[in-house]
Design a protein around this motif. Structure first.
Motif, mmCIF file in Angstrom:
data_model
loop_
_atom_site.group_PDB
_atom_site.id
_atom_site.type_symbol
_atom_site.label_atom_id
_atom_site.label_comp_id
_atom_site.label_asym_id
_atom_site.label_seq_id
_atom_site.Cartn_x
_atom_site.Cartn_y
_atom_site.Cartn_z
ATOM 1 N N UNK A 188 0.884 3.091 -2.601
ATOM 2 C CA UNK A 188 1.694 4.293 -2.809
ATOM 3 C C UNK A 188 2.860 4.026 -3.748
ATOM 4 N N UNK A 189 3.237 5.067 -4.452
ATOM 5 C CA UNK A 189 4.383 5.032 -5.340
ATOM 6 C C UNK A 189 5.093 6.365 -5.166
ATOM 7 N N UNK A 190 6.380 6.346 -4.890
ATOM 8 C CA UNK A 190 7.121 7.568 -4.618
ATOM 9 C C UNK A 190 7.994 7.966 -5.804
ATOM 10 N N UNK A 191 7.954 9.240 -6.136
ATOM 11 C CA UNK A 191 8.806 9.788 -7.181
ATOM 12 C C UNK A 191 8.628 9.107 -8.518
ATOM 13 N N UNK A 192 9.739 8.846 -9.178
ATOM 14 C CA UNK A 192 9.727 8.213 -10.498
ATOM 15 C C UNK A 192 9.864 6.699 -10.414
ATOM 16 N N UNK A 193 9.610 6.145 -9.243
ATOM 17 C CA UNK A 193 9.739 4.697 -9.058
ATOM 18 C C UNK A 193 8.841 3.938 -10.028
ATOM 19 N N UNK A 194 9.331 2.811 -10.518
ATOM 20 C CA UNK A 194 8.540 1.977 -11.422
ATOM 21 C C UNK A 194 7.573 1.085 -10.652
ATOM 22 N N UNK A 195 7.893 0.828 -9.395
ATOM 23 C CA UNK A 195 7.082 -0.086 -8.592
ATOM 24 C C UNK A 195 6.357 0.630 -7.461
ATOM 25 N N UNK A 196 5.193 0.110 -7.134
ATOM 26 C CA UNK A 196 4.432 0.616 -5.988
ATOM 27 C C UNK A 196 4.876 -0.121 -4.728
ATOM 28 N N UNK A 197 4.488 0.397 -3.587
ATOM 29 C CA UNK A 197 4.773 -0.279 -2.317
ATOM 30 C C UNK A 197 4.128 -1.665 -2.337
ATOM 31 N N UNK A 198 4.744 -2.663 -1.715
ATOM 32 C CA UNK A 198 4.188 -4.016 -1.722
ATOM 33 C C UNK A 198 3.110 -4.228 -0.651
ATOM 34 N N UNK B 208 -12.796 11.522 19.775
ATOM 35 C CA UNK B 208 -13.420 10.381 19.108
ATOM 36 C C UNK B 208 -12.630 9.993 17.877
ATOM 37 N N UNK B 209 -12.439 8.690 17.689
ATOM 38 C CA UNK B 209 -11.706 8.172 16.540
ATOM 39 C C UNK B 209 -12.489 8.386 15.263
ATOM 40 N N UNK B 210 -11.837 8.930 14.247
ATOM 41 C CA UNK B 210 -12.435 9.082 12.923
ATOM 42 C C UNK B 210 -11.687 8.144 11.978
ATOM 43 N N UNK B 211 -12.422 7.375 11.191
ATOM 44 C CA UNK B 211 -11.820 6.473 10.218
ATOM 45 C C UNK B 211 -12.411 6.772 8.857
ATOM 46 N N UNK B 212 -11.554 6.922 7.843
ATOM 47 C CA UNK B 212 -12.059 7.173 6.498
ATOM 48 C C UNK B 212 -11.022 6.681 5.484
ATOM 49 N N UNK B 213 -11.434 6.664 4.236
ATOM 50 C CA UNK B 213 -10.499 6.316 3.167
ATOM 51 C C UNK B 213 -10.273 7.559 2.330
ATOM 52 N N UNK B 214 -9.163 7.588 1.633
ATOM 53 C CA UNK B 214 -8.876 8.758 0.815
ATOM 54 C C UNK B 214 -8.269 8.331 -0.507
ATOM 55 N N UNK B 215 -8.562 9.116 -1.534
ATOM 56 C CA UNK B 215 -8.026 8.877 -2.866
ATOM 57 C C UNK B 215 -6.599 9.394 -2.924
ATOM 58 N N UNK B 216 -5.777 8.741 -3.708
ATOM 59 C CA UNK B 216 -4.426 9.247 -3.936
ATOM 60 C C UNK B 216 -4.516 10.377 -4.942
ATOM 61 N N UNK B 217 -3.673 11.392 -4.763
ATOM 62 C CA UNK B 217 -3.731 12.581 -5.625
ATOM 63 C C UNK B 217 -2.796 12.577 -6.759
#
Length: 82
Positions: free
Chosen positions: A49-59, A73-82
């Protein structure tokens, strides 16, 4: 930090309503197995993830954890960043 996340996740899990949490995807921690794995839904976010105008992504990778009283029931999935 891990102790604080665990306490926060415990509170979210015990809530009487639906709670959505954005957390580090730390599948090797105690809090992950005690709380996140009991969620209604786990969504792994592809990339960092990267928030706002930050130059760096989360580590670290992130996940969305949903605690809801209507899901059984537990559902597990992956999702694309928008």
């Amino acid at each position: 930090m891990e102790k604080k996340i665990g306490a926060w996740m415990k509170k979210a899990m015990e809530a009487e309503t639906t709670v959505v949490c954005l957390v580090p995807s730390r599948t090797d921690t105690k809090w992950w197995h005690e709380y996140a794995m009991k969620a209604s839904e786990i969504r792994f976010i592809k990339g960092r993830l990267k928030f706002g105008d930050s130059k760096n992504s989360a580590p670290f990778p992130s996940a969305i954890i949903v605690f809801g009283k209507t899901h059984k029931d537990l559902k597990v999935c992956s999702m694309e960043r928008g």
